[in-house]
Design an enzyme around this catalytic site. Structure first.
Site, PDB file in Angstrom:
ATOM      1  N   ILE A 186      36.264  14.650  13.789  1.00  0.00           N
ATOM      2  CA  ILE A 186      35.510  13.560  13.130  1.00  0.00           C
ATOM      3  C   ILE A 186      34.094  13.502  13.711  1.00  0.00           C
ATOM      4  O   ILE A 186      33.409  12.497  13.563  1.00  0.00           O
ATOM      5  CB  ILE A 186      36.202  12.181  13.302  1.00  0.00           C
ATOM      6  CG1 ILE A 186      36.436  11.847  14.786  1.00  0.00           C
ATOM      7  CG2 ILE A 186      37.483  12.116  12.514  1.00  0.00           C
ATOM      8  CD1 ILE A 186      36.770  10.386  15.019  1.00  0.00           C
ATOM      9  N   ALA A 187      33.681  14.608  14.380  1.00  0.00           N
ATOM     10  CA  ALA A 187      32.381  14.591  15.056  1.00  0.00           C
ATOM     11  C   ALA A 187      31.290  15.113  14.127  1.00  0.00           C
ATOM     12  O   ALA A 187      30.622  14.336  13.441  1.00  0.00           O
ATOM     13  CB  ALA A 187      32.475  15.406  16.337  1.00  0.00           C
ATOM     14  N   ARG A 188      31.109  16.396  14.099  1.00  0.00           N
ATOM     15  CA  ARG A 188      30.135  17.034  13.216  1.00  0.00           C
ATOM     16  C   ARG A 188      30.621  18.427  12.861  1.00  0.00           C
ATOM     17  O   ARG A 188      31.260  19.089  13.687  1.00  0.00           O
ATOM     18  CB  ARG A 188      28.777  17.186  13.913  1.00  0.00           C
ATOM     19  CG  ARG A 188      27.898  15.937  13.901  1.00  0.00           C
ATOM     20  CD  ARG A 188      27.349  15.624  12.497  1.00  0.00           C
ATOM     21  NE  ARG A 188      26.492  14.451  12.479  1.00  0.00           N
ATOM     22  CZ  ARG A 188      26.908  13.196  12.321  1.00  0.00           C
ATOM     23  NH1 ARG A 188      28.172  12.931  12.149  1.00  0.00           N
ATOM     24  NH2 ARG A 188      26.043  12.193  12.319  1.00  0.00           N
ATOM     25  N   ARG A 224      31.347  15.479  29.425  1.00  0.00           N
ATOM     26  CA  ARG A 224      30.334  15.987  30.360  1.00  0.00           C
ATOM     27  C   ARG A 224      30.498  15.337  31.732  1.00  0.00           C
ATOM     28  O   ARG A 224      30.382  15.979  32.752  1.00  0.00           O
ATOM     29  CB  ARG A 224      28.931  15.672  29.826  1.00  0.00           C
ATOM     30  CG  ARG A 224      28.326  16.815  29.051  1.00  0.00           C
ATOM     31  CD  ARG A 224      27.011  16.414  28.503  1.00  0.00           C
ATOM     32  NE  ARG A 224      27.086  15.060  27.908  1.00  0.00           N
ATOM     33  CZ  ARG A 224      26.115  14.503  27.203  1.00  0.00           C
ATOM     34  NH1 ARG A 224      25.001  15.137  27.016  1.00  0.00           N
ATOM     35  NH2 ARG A 224      26.250  13.300  26.683  1.00  0.00           N
ATOM     36  N   GLY A 267      32.744   9.266  24.556  1.00  0.00           N
ATOM     37  CA  GLY A 267      31.790   8.165  24.391  1.00  0.00           C
ATOM     38  C   GLY A 267      32.534   6.950  23.832  1.00  0.00           C
ATOM     39  O   GLY A 267      33.751   6.829  23.979  1.00  0.00           O
ATOM     40  N   ARG A 268      31.776   6.094  23.147  1.00  0.00           N
ATOM     41  CA  ARG A 268      32.371   4.842  22.644  1.00  0.00           C
ATOM     42  C   ARG A 268      33.526   5.108  21.688  1.00  0.00           C
ATOM     43  O   ARG A 268      34.574   4.462  21.771  1.00  0.00           O
ATOM     44  CB  ARG A 268      31.290   4.017  21.936  1.00  0.00           C
ATOM     45  CG  ARG A 268      30.284   3.407  22.890  1.00  0.00           C
ATOM     46  CD  ARG A 268      29.077   2.913  22.137  1.00  0.00           C
ATOM     47  NE  ARG A 268      28.228   4.042  21.757  1.00  0.00           N
ATOM     48  CZ  ARG A 268      26.909   4.104  21.929  1.00  0.00           C
ATOM     49  NH1 ARG A 268      26.281   3.082  22.459  1.00  0.00           N
ATOM     50  NH2 ARG A 268      26.220   5.166  21.566  1.00  0.00           N
ATOM     51  N   HIS A 311      33.578  13.311   5.001  1.00  0.00           N
ATOM     52  CA  HIS A 311      32.701  12.632   5.979  1.00  0.00           C
ATOM     53  C   HIS A 311      32.688  11.121   5.718  1.00  0.00           C
ATOM     54  O   HIS A 311      31.638  10.539   5.429  1.00  0.00           O
ATOM     55  CB  HIS A 311      31.277  13.220   5.918  1.00  0.00           C
ATOM     56  CG  HIS A 311      30.476  12.947   7.162  1.00  0.00           C
ATOM     57  ND1 HIS A 311      29.500  13.784   7.630  1.00  0.00           N
ATOM     58  CD2 HIS A 311      30.500  11.896   8.044  1.00  0.00           C
ATOM     59  CE1 HIS A 311      28.961  13.285   8.728  1.00  0.00           C
ATOM     60  NE2 HIS A 311      29.557  12.140   9.009  1.00  0.00           N
ATOM     61  N   GLU A 320      28.414  21.209   5.219  1.00  0.00           N
ATOM     62  CA  GLU A 320      28.878  20.227   4.233  1.00  0.00           C
ATOM     63  C   GLU A 320      27.731  19.777   3.334  1.00  0.00           C
ATOM     64  O   GLU A 320      26.571  19.797   3.775  1.00  0.00           O
ATOM     65  CB  GLU A 320      29.535  19.023   4.949  1.00  0.00           C
ATOM     66  CG  GLU A 320      28.586  18.229   5.828  1.00  0.00           C
ATOM     67  CD  GLU A 320      29.311  17.097   6.572  1.00  0.00           C
ATOM     68  OE1 GLU A 320      30.338  17.358   7.241  1.00  0.00           O
ATOM     69  OE2 GLU A 320      28.827  15.956   6.483  1.00  0.00           O
TER      70      GLU A 320
HETATM   71  C1  DGY Z   1      27.564   8.881  12.097  1.00  0.00           C
HETATM   72  O1  DGY Z   1      27.236   7.690  12.170  1.00  0.00           O
HETATM   73  O2  DGY Z   1      27.100   9.748  12.829  1.00  0.00           O
HETATM   74  C2  DGY Z   1      28.536   9.233  11.036  1.00  0.00           C
HETATM   75  O3  DGY Z   1      28.914  10.549  11.082  1.00  0.00           O
HETATM   76  C3  DGY Z   1      27.949   8.882   9.686  1.00  0.00           C
HETATM   77  O4  DGY Z   1      28.959   8.403   8.923  1.00  0.00           O
END
Ligand code: DGY
Length: 331
Positions: free
Chosen positions: A242-244, A183, A160-161, A291, A273
């Site tokens: 750095i996603a989730r 995807r 994505g972006r 995060h 978390e």
């Molecule tokens: C988001 O914008 O989804 C980030 O994880 C929050 O910092």
């Protein structure tokens, strides 16, 4: 005699910039949380009573059960681009508008993704710990040898972006070969601008020297990276999330890092978390951060202001800048 209609009531679930709350007070009766208390679900449900809107952060789950207790709710503005904390189908079914904060955080988050990638590959935090612990007594040819970033292969899962912004940094800033899986494949012009080539998931895992995860979390992406995937990666590879939390099986990752299945990891997000899997905390070959990928002063401010702008636009003009369920606006 002129009697003004009462302002809609807005719940701001967590502490945010006070000047943004002040701006919201011009349009809403605001119930805020300047102490940044962590409310239980029960407390959240109680505070939502009588509210027409809620401003959430990624930590608060807004689900069908909570919505059933909040019949007056008309809008939920999430101060994040990721919205896995919201039950979007439940919000839509109740005609509640949901918004997020895309775009304003793209470059800042990509910067941090690269910071983690560099720190992980070049062992920056491990080196600092070692130095502070007094181990630096002489220069040696083999002190804290890391892995090169320039000229290596950058893999991106989720294009994505933010994925595209990371690709541009890798291709144009560090001369990396950039491959991605998503995807759907990007159009040729976007691929060219990012300097990135679409590959299968298997090729991505097999060929990346540094694999960055930037895909949204959902039931379908839960544990996208577990031991089976880690075993497909190069033993010298690093993994950056750095996603989730939940996209990576953190217990499997800790085992893989300990056993040398991959070389290192850089993690900004974690399953459950702010708890961090205890095994990760014992390892030197993992860089950990709380995060903060979007946490520059300017960007966190822009996120708060965009959430506020969405609330004001909806309650004053029936519009939204970044709706997640725009169909609600035309009902
Ligand atoms: C988001 O914008 O989804 C980030 O994880 C929050 O910092």
């Amino acid at each position: 005699m002129h009697t003004s209609s009462p302002q809609p009531r807005l719940l701001v679930t967590r502490a945010i910039f006070p000047d943004v709350v002040d701006r919201l007070r011009q349009h809403f009766e605001v119930i805020d949380n300047p102490e940044d208390a962590l409310w239980t679900r029960e407390q959240m449900g109680d505070r939502l009573q009588g509210c027409a809107a809620v401003l959430t952060t990624p930590s608060e789950a807004i689900d069908g059960e909570l919505l059933a207790r909040s019949p007056g709710l008309r809008m939920c503005a999430n101060m994040a681009v990721g919205y896995n904390n919201l039950d979007l189908p439940a919000l839509t079914a109740r005609g509640i508008l949901a918004t997020n904060t895309p775009d304003v955080l793209t470059e800042t988050t990509a910067d941090f993704g690269f910071a983690l990638l560099l720190a992980t590959a070049r062992r920056v935090t491990e080196a600092e710990r070692w130095l502070r612990d007094g181990h630096w007594t002489k220069w040696r040819y083999d002190t804290l040898l890391g892995r090169d970033v320039h000229g290596s292969t950058l893999g991106i899962l989720g294009m994505g972006r933010i994925g595209q912004a990371i690709a541009r940094r890798g291709a144009h800033g560090f001369g990396m070969r950039v491959i991605y899986h998503n995807r759907s494949q990007l159009d040729a012009a976007t691929e060219q601008a990012c300097g990135a080539r679409y590959v299968s998931r298997e090729t991505l895992l097999r060929e990346a020297d540094h694999l960055v995860l930037v895909l949204p979390y959902s039931a379908g992406t839960h544990h996208s990276i577990g031991m089976a995937e880690l075993r497909q990666m190069k033993p010298g590879a690093s993994l950056i999330n750095i996603a989730r939390g939940g996209i990576v099986d953190d217990a499997a990752l800790a085992r893989a890092l300990r056993e040398g299945v991959i070389a290192a990891a850089g993690l900004d997000v974690f399953e459950g978390e702010p708890q961090v899997h205890p095994d990760l905390l014992t390892l030197d070959n993992v860089v950990l951060s709380p995060h903060i990928a979007s946490a520059s002063e300017a960007t966190r401010r822009a996120m708060a202001n965009l959430a506020a702008d969405n609330l004001i636009a909806f309650f004053t003009r029936g519009e939204a800048l970044t709706p997640l369920n725009p169909e609600v606006l035309t009902r």
